[in-house]
Scaffold this active site. Structure first.
Site, short mmCIF file in Angstrom:
data_model
loop_
_atom_site.label_atom_id
_atom_site.label_comp_id
_atom_site.label_asym_id
_atom_site.label_seq_id
_atom_site.Cartn_x
_atom_site.Cartn_y
_atom_site.Cartn_z
N GLU A 161 7.23 -11.07 -2.17
CA GLU A 161 8.51 -10.76 -1.51
C GLU A 161 8.49 -10.89 0.01
OE1 GLU A 161 9.97 -7.06 -3.15
OE2 GLU A 161 9.53 -7.69 -5.18
N ASN A 203 5.03 -14.76 -5.13
CA ASN A 203 5.96 -14.13 -6.07
C ASN A 203 7.18 -13.56 -5.34
OD1 ASN A 203 6.38 -13.14 -8.85
ND2 ASN A 203 6.06 -11.09 -8.00
N HIS A 239 14.74 -10.61 -12.22
CA HIS A 239 15.46 -9.37 -12.54
C HIS A 239 16.94 -9.76 -12.58
CE1 HIS A 239 11.86 -7.01 -12.07
NE2 HIS A 239 11.66 -7.51 -10.87
N GLU A 266 8.54 -11.06 -13.86
CA GLU A 266 9.00 -9.67 -13.99
C GLU A 266 10.32 -9.61 -14.74
OE1 GLU A 266 8.99 -7.63 -10.20
OE2 GLU A 266 7.14 -8.62 -9.56
N ASP A 268 13.55 -8.98 -16.64
CA ASP A 268 14.36 -7.98 -17.33
C ASP A 268 15.82 -8.36 -17.12
OD1 ASP A 268 14.63 -7.10 -14.65
OD2 ASP A 268 13.40 -5.32 -14.98
O1 9MR Z 1 8.35 -1.22 -11.48
C1 9MR Z 1 7.78 -0.81 -10.26
C2 9MR Z 1 8.15 0.64 -9.98
O2 9MR Z 1 7.51 1.48 -10.93
C3 9MR Z 1 7.76 1.02 -8.58
O3 9MR Z 1 8.26 2.32 -8.30
C4 9MR Z 1 8.30 0.03 -7.60
C5 9MR Z 1 7.83 0.39 -6.21
O4 9MR Z 1 8.45 -0.30 -5.24
O5 9MR Z 1 7.84 -1.27 -7.92
C6 9MR Z 1 8.32 -1.69 -9.16
O6 9MR Z 1 7.91 -3.01 -9.42
C7 9MR Z 1 8.41 -3.98 -8.51
C8 9MR Z 1 7.37 -5.07 -8.40
O7 9MR Z 1 6.15 -4.51 -8.01
C9 9MR Z 1 7.78 -6.14 -7.42
N1 9MR Z 1 9.09 -6.67 -7.74
C10 9MR Z 1 10.13 -5.69 -7.96
C11 9MR Z 1 9.70 -4.66 -9.00
C12 9MR Z 1 10.83 -3.71 -9.29
O8 9MR Z 1 11.14 -2.96 -8.16
#
Ligand code: 9MR
Length: 446
Positions: A161, A203, A239, A266, A268
């Site tokens: 990101e 990513n 997402h 990722e 969903d």
């Molecule tokens: O699913 C993850 C969540 O449990 C955490 O709290 C969060 C922290 O910022 O990160 C989420 O996973 C993220 C991933 O690492 C990167 N892309 C976005 C995902 C959803 O926020």
């Protein structure tokens, strides 16, 4: 495996042709030998199907049963991130990450590493740093974590990101970015040095169609490839709500055409069109040979970070949803995936000699070859590798000097990878059009 997938994918085509010829409506059901789990269905075409896993849920039996049955790739949802693995500067904690990795390996799954550097989930100590000391700390982090997991990770999200949302197509501001625009390539080089076997991915999210953000990333990947910065794959988080963008597949394809793998990392999908959208996304990946796999971001709706949106393939009680069946059917009908072959040519591996082996990622009309040069029982001071293209041309190469681009092509070491200790190895690579079959690299010490 490939034969099976071809024969499976031909069944609906033949049935459709037959229906057309008869002028009849024929209901095409899944082929008799269709796989019955997501992982097995994806494996028929050489792909994987994965999920994010939270270490805290590994004591939930319903969760673990679905995980072990359905998935053959695992991503730690949070446990391999910077705040988890280096909570204090120079003090590393791999307990959660190791737990997930060991569970996955015990179940025959592979692991995607997520994520070495991300502006979110930086530990507090790093958040308050900047400039050259932060640069040093972040590269050390990459090196330490990738070294800890060396040889055990299929692919690392090296940087997550780093691009801005909106129309700029540029980088996101962060303390990492402010250490210098080359921070991403510095991270990729450090990751490659620490774990040469892991595929290295960039990513991001909101990159699922052709838009300024995905184009900014596309330009970075193209530049990395041209300059020999090690990058192997791009992750599309996906997402989504209701639909994938209409140019989802075209966007994946343009990245694949740069010579990187593409992975859906990722996935969903919320909304009432969920099953169709999951089918579309799966079909898009199946249509691209360089799309090596799909990961959903959690198992049951209740495991999702998108609380209340029910964006996953299993209900809270662990039942398969219509979206699950849509994905399974699309995987079973999937087109050919990546063909990765490894051939080794040994010549004069004794004192003063070297061997070269090639790992090939082939898609419809092109390939990426990663060549490993291994020293014999004496150290190398320099090496020369010759590989032969049966058709097509080499369009770019990295970590080597090249002479020629078709037929017998010769690669020699660059200044930083000519010295290889006895028994040690180094890698270089090249990308070409046409087929990479039969490259048969041979190595000579110079
Ligand atoms: O699913 C993850 C969540 O449990 C955490 O709290 C969060 C922290 O910022 O990160 C989420 O996973 C993220 C991933 O690492 C990167 N892309 C976005 C995902 C959803 O926020």
């Amino acid at each position: 495996m490939k034969l099976t997938s071809r024969s499976v994918s031909l069944v609906p085509i033949m049935a459709t042709a037959l229906a057309a010829a008869l002028g009849a409506v024929l209901v095409v059901s899944a082929p008799a030998n269709a796989a019955t789990t997501l992982g097995a269905a994806a494996a028929q075409s050489g792909r994987y199907f994965g999920t994010a896993v939270a270490a805290g849920r590994l004591s939930d039996q319903t969760y673990v049963n679905i995980l072990n049955t359905e998935f053959n790739m695992v991503t730690a949802e949070n446990e391999m991130k910077w705040d988890a693995t280096e909570p204090n500067r120079g003090q590393f904690n791999y307990s959660g990450g190791d737990r997930i990795l060991n569970q996955a390996v015990g179940n025959g799954s592979r692991v995607r590493g997520h994520a070495l550097l991300w502006h979110q989930q930086e530990p507090g100590w790093a958040r308050s740093m900047e400039g050259s000391s932060l640069r040093q700390a972040m590269i050390n982090h990459v090196t330490q974590v990738a070294t800890h997991y060396r040889g055990k990770i299929y692919a690392w999200d090296v940087v997550n990101e780093a691009f801005a949302d909106g129309g700029s197509g540029g980088r996101r501001d962060s303390n990492l970015q402010r250490t210098g625009n080359d921070w991403i390539e510095a991270a990729f080089r450090a990751a490659r040095a620490a774990d040469p076997a892991a595929k290295l991915c960039y990513n991001d999210y909101n990159t699922d169609g052709i838009n300024p953000k995905s184009t900014g990333i596309y330009n970075m990947v193209r530049d990395f490839k041209a300059r020999g910065v090690p990058i192997d794959c791009v992750g599309f988080q996906s997402h989504l709500t209701n639909n994938a963008p209409s140019d989802y597949r075209a966007n994946l394809q343009r990245f694949a055409d740069l010579g990187v793998e593409v992975q859906i990392t990722e996935l969903d999908i919320a909304g009432s069109n969920q099953a169709n959208a999951y089918r579309d996304v799966t079909n898009a990946c199946m249509a691209i040979r360089a799309c090596t796999g799909i990961t959903v971001w959690g198992i049951r709706d209740t495991d999702s970070w998108r609380t209340g949106e029910n964006p996953l393939l299993f209900t809270g009680s662990g039942a398969k949803k219509p979206a699950y069946n849509a994905v399974l059917d699309a995987l079973n009908a999937g087109g050919p995936g990546p063909t990765t072959t490894t051939t080794t040519t040994s010549n004069n591996p004794g004192p003063g000699g070297c061997t070269a082996s090639v790992s090939l990622n082939q898609w419809n009309d092109g390939f990426v070859a990663s060549v490993k040069v291994t020293a014999g029982s004496s150290a190398l001071r320099g090496w020369r590798v010759t590989a032969t293209l049966s058709n097509g041309t080499v369009t770019s190469s990295w970590s080597s000097n090249r002479s020629g681009n078709s037929g017998a092509v010769t690669f020699t070491n660059v200044d930083y990878n000519g010295s290889v200790p006895a028994g040690g190895s180094t890698e270089f690579g090249f990308q070409g059009t046409g087929s990479g079959a039969g490259l048969n690299p041979s190595c000579t010490a110079t």
